[in-house]
Write a protein that holds these residues in place. Structure first.
Motif, PDB file in Angstrom:
ATOM      1  N   VAL A  36       0.849  -1.201   0.000  1.00 44.97           N
ATOM      2  CA  VAL A  36       0.000   0.000   0.000  1.00 44.97           C
ATOM      3  C   VAL A  36       0.878   1.242   0.000  1.00 44.97           C
ATOM      4  O   VAL A  36       0.655   2.194  -0.737  1.00 44.97           O
ATOM      5  CB  VAL A  36      -0.953   0.014   1.223  1.00 44.97           C
ATOM      6  CG1 VAL A  36      -1.648   1.370   1.367  1.00 44.97           C
ATOM      7  CG2 VAL A  36      -2.004  -1.075   1.065  1.00 44.97           C
ATOM      8  N   ARG A  37       1.922   1.217   0.847  1.00 45.25           N
ATOM      9  CA  ARG A  37       2.805   2.400   0.940  1.00 45.25           C
ATOM     10  C   ARG A  37       3.528   2.653  -0.389  1.00 45.25           C
ATOM     11  O   ARG A  37       3.564   3.771  -0.891  1.00 45.25           O
ATOM     12  CB  ARG A  37       3.822   2.230   2.071  1.00 45.25           C
ATOM     13  CG  ARG A  37       3.139   2.142   3.422  1.00 45.25           C
ATOM     14  CD  ARG A  37       4.057   2.496   4.565  1.00 45.25           C
ATOM     15  NE  ARG A  37       3.422   2.270   5.846  1.00 45.25           N
ATOM     16  CZ  ARG A  37       2.455   3.026   6.368  1.00 45.25           C
ATOM     17  NH1 ARG A  37       2.010   4.062   5.701  1.00 45.25           N
ATOM     18  NH2 ARG A  37       1.936   2.753   7.545  1.00 45.25           N
ATOM     19  N   ILE A  38       4.070   1.579  -0.959  1.00 51.23           N
ATOM     20  CA  ILE A  38       4.789   1.721  -2.244  1.00 51.23           C
ATOM     21  C   ILE A  38       3.808   2.176  -3.321  1.00 51.23           C
ATOM     22  O   ILE A  38       4.066   3.112  -4.077  1.00 51.23           O
ATOM     23  CB  ILE A  38       5.453   0.375  -2.663  1.00 51.23           C
ATOM     24  CG1 ILE A  38       6.561  -0.006  -1.660  1.00 51.23           C
ATOM     25  CG2 ILE A  38       6.041   0.469  -4.063  1.00 51.23           C
ATOM     26  CD1 ILE A  38       6.957  -1.467  -1.707  1.00 51.23           C
ATOM     27  N   GLY A  39       2.645   1.516  -3.360  1.00 54.79           N
ATOM     28  CA  GLY A  39       1.630   1.843  -4.354  1.00 54.79           C
ATOM     29  C   GLY A  39       1.190   3.292  -4.276  1.00 54.79           C
ATOM     30  O   GLY A  39       1.017   3.974  -5.294  1.00 54.79           O
ATOM     31  N   THR A  40       1.059   3.802  -3.046  1.00 54.97           N
ATOM     32  CA  THR A  40       0.650   5.191  -2.822  1.00 54.97           C
ATOM     33  C   THR A  40       1.679   6.151  -3.403  1.00 54.97           C
ATOM     34  O   THR A  40       1.345   7.092  -4.134  1.00 54.97           O
ATOM     35  CB  THR A  40       0.495   5.443  -1.302  1.00 54.97           C
ATOM     36  OG1 THR A  40      -0.501   4.546  -0.808  1.00 54.97           O
ATOM     37  CG2 THR A  40       0.063   6.859  -1.017  1.00 54.97           C
ATOM     38  N   VAL A  41       2.945   5.901  -3.091  1.00 54.57           N
ATOM     39  CA  VAL A  41       4.028   6.766  -3.577  1.00 54.57           C
ATOM     40  C   VAL A  41       4.088   6.735  -5.105  1.00 54.57           C
ATOM     41  O   VAL A  41       4.141   7.781  -5.771  1.00 54.57           O
ATOM     42  CB  VAL A  41       5.393   6.324  -2.971  1.00 54.57           C
ATOM     43  CG1 VAL A  41       6.535   7.097  -3.602  1.00 54.57           C
ATOM     44  CG2 VAL A  41       5.385   6.539  -1.464  1.00 54.57           C
ATOM     45  N   VAL A  42       4.060   5.538  -5.660  1.00 55.15           N
ATOM     46  CA  VAL A  42       4.146   5.382  -7.118  1.00 55.15           C
ATOM     47  C   VAL A  42       2.960   6.056  -7.813  1.00 55.15           C
ATOM     48  O   VAL A  42       3.127   6.786  -8.789  1.00 55.15           O
ATOM     49  CB  VAL A  42       4.220   3.874  -7.503  1.00 55.15           C
ATOM     50  CG1 VAL A  42       4.084   3.692  -9.005  1.00 55.15           C
ATOM     51  CG2 VAL A  42       5.546   3.277  -7.018  1.00 55.15           C
ATOM     52  N   THR A  43       1.763   5.833  -7.257  1.00 54.97           N
ATOM     53  CA  THR A  43       0.551   6.423  -7.857  1.00 54.97           C
ATOM     54  C   THR A  43       0.617   7.940  -7.832  1.00 54.97           C
ATOM     55  O   THR A  43       0.338   8.608  -8.833  1.00 54.97           O
ATOM     56  CB  THR A  43      -0.709   5.932  -7.102  1.00 54.97           C
ATOM     57  OG1 THR A  43      -0.692   4.514  -7.091  1.00 54.97           O
ATOM     58  CG2 THR A  43      -1.969   6.407  -7.776  1.00 54.97           C
TER      59      THR A  43
END
Length: 389
Positions: A36-43
């Motif tokens: 979720v954290r990685i996905g949030t940053v990437v998004t």
């Protein structure tokens, strides 16, 4: 009380096998906090850099948790859910705006959703966020009893006028209006303003609803104080009861600024607080209307039991259950199947503007103990049931 929330056939009756697979994939991803954290940053990066990710987001997270990019877009979802007795609350989920023209645009959109609701049985409520119509810092300053500058005073008058415009339209068109709760340090000013609107527009019944976040230990007392005022002045109280969505933020700020956290000491204390507020409102249902916004099965069963004990009809229009679209379908659809009033919050708005909302939902799912795993176990059970046919 009969345990109705385990019926996955009813819960997912509107989902095709493909949609069920997508839901499984999504909650599997959300289940992993680092992801979720990685996905949030990437998004966030992809959207800011204008990379072509909107299509991907739209086909996955967005379509699962949102109704569409505009209000017309939502109608298919609204109509589909209503075939199963589940109503909708169209929620224009564009967050974090600061400019006057953006506040006016949010005002227009809210007025449009009220008009939409008036014409459709499937949309019993409209909704807006206080910071959709005015600047966060302004509420905060007022809440802290600071003196506003002349230009801030003018700005605040515009916020009050927007609130009044929305509430007056809701009253005129007989559409119940939910006003969301936000961070505690801006909420006092919002509460005072909403109370003012209740005084004005809730004379015959509850049209304007405030929100009580029951993870705050002071909210039950607040409700009781408001009740005293309402009795004296002769107006009805509408309340959406939720547990709350800003816990980490609230605790962190209290620690940084050295004041006692407004959040209950434990999950159990929050649960007790929530159920106590529900009971208090049911005890005074002659002057109160309740929108129980909860994804908690136990609290939902308790409310159903209380209604039964007090011989309150399942479809009494003063009591609504509410969940977010894309979550807790086992609660929403089974409640509707059993004759209760239930409405899903249906967020909509341009993909990139709704992303902060979606990211908060994903983070909330990872931080609320058991929420994601419960969703997953329900989806797994339904997939298994369908395969075994």
């Amino acid at each position: 009380m009969e345990k109705i929330f385990d019926n996955t056939q009813v819960a997912f009756s509107l989902k095709s096998d493909t949609e069920l697979d997508r839901a499984y994939f999504l909650f599997k991803m959300i289940d992993s906090e680092p992801l979720v954290r990685i996905g949030t940053v990437v998004t966030n990066f992809a959207i800011k850099a204008h990379l072509p990710v909107e299509g991907l987001i739209r086909a996955t997270v967005f379509d699962h948790f949102c109704g569409g990019i505009n209000e017309d877009d939502c109608i298919t979802v609204v109509d589909k859910m209503f075939t199963k007795g589940v109503s909708s609350v169209l929620d224009y989920s564009v967050e974090g705006k600061e400019e006057e023209e953006q506040f006016n645009a949010a005002l227009e959109m809210t007025l449009k959703t009220i008009e939409f609701a008036k014409e459709r049985l499937a949309i019993p409520f409209a909704v807006f966020k206080p910071t959709g119509l005015g600047r966060f810092e302004l509420y905060e300053k007022l809440g802290e009893k600071q003196v506003l500058t002349p230009s801030e005073q003018e700005e605040w008058s515009r916020v009050v006028a927007r609130f009044d415009h929305v509430c007056s339209e809701a009253h005129k068109k007989d559409v119940a209006l939910l006003i969301d709760g936000e961070e505690s340090w801006m909420q006092d000013a919002a509460d005072d303003l909403v109370t003012e609107m209740m005084r004005k527009y809730n004379k015959e019944k509850a049209i304007v609803f405030n929100t009580l976040q029951m993870y705050r230990w002071d909210r039950l007392d607040y409700l009781k104080r408001l009740h005293e005022i309402a009795k004296k002045e002769g107006f009805f109280i509408g309340m959406k009861l939720v547990r709350g969505a800003y816990m980490e933020k609230e605790n962190k700020r209290a620690e940084e600024k050295g004041y006692i956290s407004p959040i209950c000491v434990s999950k159990e204390a929050t649960d007790q607080n929530y159920d106590a507020a529900v009971l208090y409102m049911l005890d005074h249902l002659n002057t109160m209307s309740i929108f129980a916004g909860t994804h908690n099965e136990l609290s939902s069963y308790k409310l159903m039991e209380m209604m039964e004990q007090k011989a309150i009809a399942k479809n009494d229009n003063r009591i609504w259950f509410g969940q977010l679209y894309g979550m807790s379908d086992n609660i929403s659809y089974n409640l509707a199947e059993n004759g209760y009033n239930v409405a899903k919050y249906l967020p909509f708005g341009p993909v990139k503007d709704v992303m902060p909302y979606l990211i908060r939902r994903a983070e909330e799912n990872t931080s609320v103990a058991g929420q994601t795993s419960r969703e997953l176990s329900m989806i797994k059970a339904e997939r298994k049931r369908r395969k075994g046919k």
